[in-house]
Design an enzyme around this catalytic site. Structure first.
Site, PDB file in Angstrom:
ATOM      1  N   ASP A   1       5.521   1.431   0.825  1.00  0.00           N
ATOM      2  CA  ASP A   1       4.368   1.200   1.698  1.00  0.00           C
ATOM      3  C   ASP A   1       4.442  -0.195   2.322  1.00  0.00           C
ATOM      4  O   ASP A   1       4.032  -0.396   3.466  1.00  0.00           O
ATOM      5  CB  ASP A   1       3.069   1.357   0.897  1.00  0.00           C
ATOM      6  N   GLY A   2       4.964  -1.151   1.543  1.00  0.00           N
ATOM      7  CA  GLY A   2       5.133  -2.514   2.064  1.00  0.00           C
ATOM      8  C   GLY A   2       6.066  -2.540   3.273  1.00  0.00           C
ATOM      9  O   GLY A   2       5.851  -3.313   4.214  1.00  0.00           O
TER      10      GLY A   2
HETATM   11  P1  NAP Z   1       3.815  -5.730  -1.536  1.00  0.00           P
HETATM   12  O1  NAP Z   1       4.703  -6.064  -2.653  1.00  0.00           O
HETATM   13  O2  NAP Z   1       4.400  -5.330  -0.208  1.00  0.00           O
HETATM   14  O3  NAP Z   1       2.792  -4.589  -1.989  1.00  0.00           O
HETATM   15  C1  NAP Z   1       2.159  -4.641  -3.245  1.00  0.00           C
HETATM   16  C2  NAP Z   1       1.964  -3.217  -3.742  1.00  0.00           C
HETATM   17  O4  NAP Z   1       0.964  -2.571  -2.930  1.00  0.00           O
HETATM   18  C3  NAP Z   1       3.237  -2.382  -3.620  1.00  0.00           C
HETATM   19  O5  NAP Z   1       3.362  -1.609  -4.790  1.00  0.00           O
HETATM   20  C4  NAP Z   1       2.963  -1.507  -2.417  1.00  0.00           C
HETATM   21  O6  NAP Z   1       3.654  -0.275  -2.461  1.00  0.00           O
HETATM   22  C5  NAP Z   1       1.468  -1.285  -2.552  1.00  0.00           C
HETATM   23  N1  NAP Z   1       0.767  -0.857  -1.337  1.00  0.00           N
HETATM   24  C6  NAP Z   1       0.828  -1.361  -0.086  1.00  0.00           C
HETATM   25  N2  NAP Z   1      -0.003  -0.680   0.726  1.00  0.00           N
HETATM   26  C7  NAP Z   1      -0.586   0.285  -0.025  1.00  0.00           C
HETATM   27  C8  NAP Z   1      -1.540   1.304   0.245  1.00  0.00           C
HETATM   28  N3  NAP Z   1      -2.093   1.455   1.445  1.00  0.00           N
HETATM   29  N4  NAP Z   1      -1.938   2.089  -0.793  1.00  0.00           N
HETATM   30  C9  NAP Z   1      -1.425   1.941  -2.043  1.00  0.00           C
HETATM   31  N5  NAP Z   1      -0.513   1.000  -2.345  1.00  0.00           N
HETATM   32  C10 NAP Z   1      -0.102   0.172  -1.360  1.00  0.00           C
HETATM   33  O7  NAP Z   1       2.785  -6.940  -1.398  1.00  0.00           O
HETATM   34  P2  NAP Z   1       2.360  -7.925  -0.245  1.00  0.00           P
HETATM   35  O8  NAP Z   1       3.470  -8.059   0.736  1.00  0.00           O
HETATM   36  O9  NAP Z   1       1.822  -9.146  -0.864  1.00  0.00           O
HETATM   37  O10 NAP Z   1       1.094  -7.203   0.440  1.00  0.00           O
HETATM   38  C11 NAP Z   1       1.107  -5.930   0.988  1.00  0.00           C
HETATM   39  C12 NAP Z   1      -0.076  -5.157   0.478  1.00  0.00           C
HETATM   40  O11 NAP Z   1      -0.030  -5.147  -0.933  1.00  0.00           O
HETATM   41  C13 NAP Z   1      -1.423  -5.764   0.853  1.00  0.00           C
HETATM   42  O12 NAP Z   1      -1.902  -5.204   2.058  1.00  0.00           O
HETATM   43  C14 NAP Z   1      -2.309  -5.419  -0.338  1.00  0.00           C
HETATM   44  O13 NAP Z   1      -3.143  -4.301  -0.107  1.00  0.00           O
HETATM   45  C15 NAP Z   1      -1.347  -5.038  -1.443  1.00  0.00           C
HETATM   46  N6  NAP Z   1      -1.553  -5.979  -2.554  1.00  0.00           N
HETATM   47  C16 NAP Z   1      -2.258  -5.525  -3.623  1.00  0.00           C
HETATM   48  C17 NAP Z   1      -2.547  -6.395  -4.676  1.00  0.00           C
HETATM   49  C18 NAP Z   1      -3.333  -5.870  -5.815  1.00  0.00           C
HETATM   50  O14 NAP Z   1      -3.571  -4.653  -5.881  1.00  0.00           O
HETATM   51  N7  NAP Z   1      -3.766  -6.754  -6.725  1.00  0.00           N
HETATM   52  C19 NAP Z   1      -2.104  -7.710  -4.642  1.00  0.00           C
HETATM   53  C20 NAP Z   1      -1.377  -8.136  -3.535  1.00  0.00           C
HETATM   54  C21 NAP Z   1      -1.117  -7.247  -2.485  1.00  0.00           C
HETATM   55  P3  NAP Z   1       5.257  -0.165  -2.292  1.00  0.00           P
HETATM   56  O15 NAP Z   1       5.828  -0.578  -3.623  1.00  0.00           O
HETATM   57  O16 NAP Z   1       5.456   1.286  -1.993  1.00  0.00           O
HETATM   58  O17 NAP Z   1       5.685  -1.068  -1.165  1.00  0.00           O
END
Ligand code: NAP
Length: 260
Positions: free
Chosen positions: A45-46
């Site tokens: 998803d990222g």
């Molecule tokens: P990232 O490593 O690209 O993503 C973090 C995790 O969020 C990965 O497992 C990713 O899935 C998953 N993810 C992204 N979009 C999603 C969606 N719409 N529904 C379910 N899971 C999803 O992290 P990043 O580059 O910092 O940020 C990208 C996104 O990660 C942000 O938009 C945020 O929503 C999410 N994130 C979540 C948390 C948390 O839950 N505490 C913390 C930081 C960021 P894949 O492994 O398939 O890429």
């Protein structure tokens, strides 16, 4: 569809899968990394978030192959690449439009618009923030804590879910406001629960702590000085995902969060 491109996560498997897709599509379509009709994301998803931000201004559609765990934007597994190629060649996919979140950051020098597919965040882990929150001009509260997250329904399964927000069925034009570590005692109160708003609403955030503003838009992070106000709304802009077969959202959340 005439032109395609591929956005690839950095790992070896994703590169192998992307090479395979490239070789199989070459005889049928032209590769165009600047102005593609179809963007194929290989990773997670990222990777889709990366692809969407890279091609935000392009009139193109997106489809994802996941090389890790089953994602929310990625429809094909590694062993389904031939099926994907066949589906692209047959070209009979349905367009699934997912709306973006629009964030207008107003500073003393003017304003700038940012877009997110998942969410916007103003959270700061080191300093607490006091943020005046109004909805369509009506004062809601002074929030005190790490910050605020506003997510789309696409983003409801991401950071929003970790903050205790609701998972929202795709297609509904809403945004969801959640609190990040609110300070809560008898002097400071905030709503304390997620607030889901339809597209007629605009959220206004005003804070003395927005100098600078730490703004997360999906995976992208901005630091912006002298911010007067942050306005958040459901955008009229959409991202087009191609769905070649119907996928059940309920099965997807069950598989992702409850049982594999
Ligand atoms: P990232 O490593 O690209 O993503 C973090 C995790 O969020 C990965 O497992 C990713 O899935 C998953 N993810 C992204 N979009 C999603 C969606 N719409 N529904 C379910 N899971 C999803 O992290 P990043 O580059 O910092 O940020 C990208 C996104 O990660 C942000 O938009 C945020 O929503 C999410 N994130 C979540 C948390 C948390 O839950 N505490 C913390 C930081 C960021 P894949 O492994 O398939 O890429």
């Amino acid at each position: 569809m005439e032109k395609y491109t591929i956005v690839i996560r950095g790992d070896e498997l994703s590169h192998q899968v992307a090479d395979d897709i490239d070789n199989k599509l070459k005889g049928h379509f032209r590769r165009d990394d600047v102005n593609p009709d179809l963007v194929i994301s290989v990773g997670g998803d990222g990777t889709i978030l990366d692809a969407v931000h890279k091609y935000l201004d392009c009139q193109c559609s997106f489809v994802g192959v996941h090389t890790g765990t089953l994602g929310f934007f990625t429809d094909y597994r590694v062993n389904e690449v031939d099926m994907l190629i066949e589906d692209i060649i047959n070209g009979e996919g349905a367009i699934n439009r997912r709306h973006l979140l629009e964030v207008e950051v107003v500073t003393n020098k003017g304003s700038e618009i940012f877009y997110a597919l998942n969410e916007m965040r103003t959270d700061h882990g080191f300093y607490s923030q006091a943020v005046n929150i109004s909805i369509n001009g009506d004062f809601l509260e002074v929030f005190r804590g790490n910050g605020i997250c506003v997510s789309t329904n696409s983003g409801s399964t991401a950071y929003n879910k970790s903050l205790g927000g609701a998972v929202i069925y795709p297609g509904i034009q809403v945004m969801q406001l959640t609190e990040v570590a609110a300070i809560s005692h008898n002097a400071y109160h905030s709503l304390g629960s997620p607030l889901i708003l339809d597209s007629s609403n605009e959220i206004s955030l005003i804070s003395k702590n927005f100098n600078p503003l730490y703004l997360g838009m999906d995976h992208i992070f901005h630091v912006i000085d002298d911010v007067v106000e942050v306005k958040v709304r459901v955008s009229k802009r959409h991202v087009r995902f191609i769905e070649y077969r119907e996928r059940s959202f309920i099965k997807r959340i069950a598989r992702a969060f409850i049982h594999s």
